[in-house]
Write a protein that holds these residues in place. Structure first.
Motif, PDB file in Angstrom:
ATOM      1  N   ALA A   1       0.946  -0.958   0.460  1.00 55.03           N
ATOM      2  CA  ALA A   1       0.296   0.416  -0.166  1.00 55.03           C
ATOM      3  C   ALA A   1       0.693   1.202  -0.161  1.00 55.03           C
ATOM      4  CB  ALA A   1      -1.513  -0.051   0.810  1.00 55.03           C
ATOM      5  N   GLU A   2       1.805   1.289   0.870  1.00 55.99           N
ATOM      6  CA  GLU A   2       2.874   2.295   0.925  1.00 55.99           C
ATOM      7  C   GLU A   2       3.349   2.102  -0.504  1.00 55.99           C
ATOM      8  OE1 GLU A   2       5.115   2.183   3.982  1.00 55.99           O
ATOM      9  OE2 GLU A   2       3.778   1.752   5.096  1.00 55.99           O
ATOM     10  N   ASP A   3       3.848   1.510  -0.754  1.00 54.01           N
ATOM     11  CA  ASP A   3       4.844   2.077  -2.810  1.00 54.01           C
ATOM     12  C   ASP A   3       3.660   2.144  -3.393  1.00 54.01           C
ATOM     13  OD1 ASP A   3       6.848   0.952  -1.402  1.00 54.01           O
ATOM     14  OD2 ASP A   3       6.594  -1.245  -2.355  1.00 54.01           O
ATOM     15  N   MET A   4       2.564   1.845  -3.062  1.00 52.81           N
ATOM     16  CA  MET A   4       1.325   2.638  -4.010  1.00 52.81           C
ATOM     17  C   MET A   4       1.463   3.721  -4.244  1.00 52.81           C
ATOM     18  SD  MET A   4      -2.441   1.393  -4.236  1.00 52.81           S
ATOM     19  CE  MET A   4      -2.983   2.327  -3.184  1.00 52.81           C
ATOM     20  N   LEU A   5       0.698   4.300  -2.953  1.00 49.51           N
ATOM     21  CA  LEU A   5       0.346   5.533  -2.887  1.00 49.51           C
ATOM     22  C   LEU A   5       1.477   6.837  -3.110  1.00 49.51           C
ATOM     23  CD1 LEU A   5      -1.465   5.040   0.115  1.00 49.51           C
ATOM     24  CD2 LEU A   5      -1.762   5.824  -1.182  1.00 49.51           C
ATOM     25  N   LYS A   6       2.554   6.051  -2.134  1.00 50.67           N
ATOM     26  CA  LYS A   6       4.073   7.371  -2.956  1.00 50.67           C
ATOM     27  C   LYS A   6       4.334   7.221  -4.764  1.00 50.67           C
ATOM     28  CE  LYS A   6       6.651   6.013   1.362  1.00 50.67           C
ATOM     29  NZ  LYS A   6       8.023   5.035   1.526  1.00 50.67           N
ATOM     30  N   SER A   7       3.476   6.678  -5.029  1.00 47.97           N
ATOM     31  CA  SER A   7       3.761   5.804  -6.618  1.00 47.97           C
ATOM     32  C   SER A   7       2.647   6.866  -6.929  1.00 47.97           C
ATOM     33  CB  SER A   7       3.870   4.674  -7.277  1.00 47.97           C
ATOM     34  OG  SER A   7       3.661   4.592  -8.761  1.00 47.97           O
ATOM     35  N   MET A   8       1.558   7.426  -6.325  1.00 52.91           N
ATOM     36  CA  MET A   8       0.854   7.793  -6.997  1.00 52.91           C
ATOM     37  C   MET A   8       0.921   9.146  -6.770  1.00 52.91           C
ATOM     38  SD  MET A   8      -2.222   5.550  -5.922  1.00 52.91           S
ATOM     39  CE  MET A   8      -3.970   6.635  -5.926  1.00 52.91           C
ATOM     40  N   ILE A   9       1.900   9.437  -5.865  1.00 51.96           N
ATOM     41  CA  ILE A   9       1.909  11.187  -5.016  1.00 51.96           C
ATOM     42  C   ILE A   9       3.037  11.821  -6.139  1.00 51.96           C
ATOM     43  CG2 ILE A   9       2.827  12.590  -2.986  1.00 51.96           C
ATOM     44  CD1 ILE A   9       1.125  10.645  -1.516  1.00 51.96           C
ATOM     45  N   GLY A  10       3.613  10.729  -6.090  1.00 46.68           N
ATOM     46  CA  GLY A  10       4.598  10.879  -6.893  1.00 46.68           C
ATOM     47  C   GLY A  10       4.749  11.439  -8.240  1.00 46.68           C
ATOM     48  N   ARG A  11       3.528  11.201  -9.033  1.00 48.05           N
ATOM     49  CA  ARG A  11       3.098  11.502 -10.139  1.00 48.05           C
ATOM     50  C   ARG A  11       2.912  12.722  -9.714  1.00 48.05           C
ATOM     51  NH1 ARG A  11      -1.632  12.056 -13.426  1.00 48.05           N
ATOM     52  NH2 ARG A  11      -1.542  11.403 -15.902  1.00 48.05           N
ATOM     53  N   LEU A  12       2.547  13.669  -8.958  1.00 45.88           N
ATOM     54  CA  LEU A  12       2.207  14.486  -9.045  1.00 45.88           C
ATOM     55  C   LEU A  12       2.835  15.789  -8.737  1.00 45.88           C
ATOM     56  CD1 LEU A  12      -1.119  16.794  -9.356  1.00 45.88           C
ATOM     57  CD2 LEU A  12      -1.619  16.080  -7.435  1.00 45.88           C
ATOM     58  N   TYR A  13       3.833  15.276  -7.489  1.00 46.10           N
ATOM     59  CA  TYR A  13       4.668  16.123  -6.317  1.00 46.10           C
ATOM     60  C   TYR A  13       5.963  15.320  -7.155  1.00 46.10           C
ATOM     61  CZ  TYR A  13       0.039  18.447  -5.006  1.00 46.10           C
ATOM     62  OH  TYR A  13      -0.699  18.494  -4.964  1.00 46.10           O
ATOM     63  N   PRO A  14       6.470  15.531  -8.201  1.00 51.84           N
ATOM     64  CA  PRO A  14       8.083  15.272  -7.793  1.00 51.84           C
ATOM     65  C   PRO A  14       8.637  15.133  -6.820  1.00 51.84           C
ATOM     66  CG  PRO A  14       7.095  16.183  -9.396  1.00 51.84           C
ATOM     67  CD  PRO A  14       6.463  16.242  -9.255  1.00 51.84           C
ATOM     68  N   ASP A  15       9.432  14.514  -6.299  1.00 53.52           N
ATOM     69  CA  ASP A  15      10.967  15.396  -5.635  1.00 53.52           C
ATOM     70  C   ASP A  15      10.703  16.238  -4.252  1.00 53.52           C
ATOM     71  OD1 ASP A  15      12.393  14.661  -7.292  1.00 53.52           O
ATOM     72  OD2 ASP A  15      12.200  16.654  -8.745  1.00 53.52           O
ATOM     73  N   GLU A  16       9.024  14.924  -4.210  1.00 52.17           N
ATOM     74  CA  GLU A  16       8.625  15.937  -2.160  1.00 52.17           C
ATOM     75  C   GLU A  16       8.933  14.565  -1.567  1.00 52.17           C
ATOM     76  OE1 GLU A  16       6.164  18.567  -1.875  1.00 52.17           O
ATOM     77  OE2 GLU A  16       5.890  19.710  -3.985  1.00 52.17           O
ATOM     78  N   GLY A  17       9.361  14.878  -0.907  1.00 54.55           N
ATOM     79  CA  GLY A  17       9.104  13.357   0.700  1.00 54.55           C
ATOM     80  C   GLY A  17       8.495  12.844   0.624  1.00 54.55           C
TER      81      GLY A  17
END
Length: 223
Positions: free
Chosen positions: A188-204
């Motif tokens: 679940a964490e991997d999936m969410l981080k992938s989705m978030i990274g699409r919109l907000y790349p390079d943010e922790g």
């Protein structure tokens, strides 16, 4: 009589000193029939306007009736994920559009991430089906994991989630229900981080759990 051409009004939030700007995009009469994306074929772009009403009045005065239109509102971050729309708006403005800094105040971006990452995520990994959807008004977003799309299949992991963003980064507040399978949390964490990274790349991105889960799912009472 209407022309039948596609027409869209687009609001880009925060594009001018924190205020929105509006644009109208209309399909070209020379667009090939059946084109996959009519916006790629030299559409008419007008604006910027201070409001959608101002854009609508411009349409009424300068163009034949297209027979209807769509409208949408996007953030600058969302605009940057749409290569075609991004290019059209930059060309119309005559300048590059920079990615804005994260907000000072904590902002809930759950809806923004989900509508860009997909309300239904589908199989992730292949042996599981993930569904992420908004609740009723005022209720949190909810994620569910089943072995298939069948509603009769048991839910392996479920819970509410919120995605919050500020200058310190992005944090996901995940509140799984106590009877979920803890082995699925890493996925679940991997999936969410992938989705978030699409919109907000390079943010922790950090993910916090409201409470721990057991390591094995409950398969029901023994025989």
């Amino acid at each position: 009589m209407s022309t039948g051409l596609e027409c869209e009004f687009i609001e880009v939030q925060g594009l001018h000193n924190g205020f929105p700007l509006h644009f109208m995009i209309m399909q070209s009469r020379n667009c090939p029939v059946g084109a996959w994306d009519w916006r790629e074929h030299d559409p008419v772009v007008t604006g910027p306007f201070r409001s959608q009403r101002e854009a609508e009045l411009y349409l009424e005065r300068r163009f034949a009736n297209p027979g209807g239109f769509g409208d949408s509102s996007v953030s600058i971050e969302e605009l940057l994920t749409d290569k075609v729309l991004h290019g059209l708006i930059e060309k119309q403005l005559g300048r590059a559009i920079d990615r804005p800094l994260p907000p000072d105040q904590t902002t809930d971006v759950t809806h923004r991430v989900m509508r860009n990452g997909g309300f239904i995520v589908g199989k992730y990994p292949l042996e599981h089906h993930w569904s992420i959807k908004s609740g009723a008004a005022g209720e949190p977003w909810r994620a569910e994991v089943r072995r298939s799309w069948a509603k009769s299949d048991p839910v392996l992991l479920a819970g509410s989630l919120a995605i919050l963003r500020d200058r310190s980064g992005i944090r996901v507040e995940l509140a799984p229900e106590p009877n979920g399978d803890a082995k699925l949390l890493d996925q679940a964490e991997d999936m969410l981080k992938s989705m978030i990274g699409r919109l907000y790349p390079d943010e922790g991105v950090s993910i916090g759990l409201a409470h721990p889960l057991r390591s094995e799912p409950d398969d029901g009472p023994g025989i």
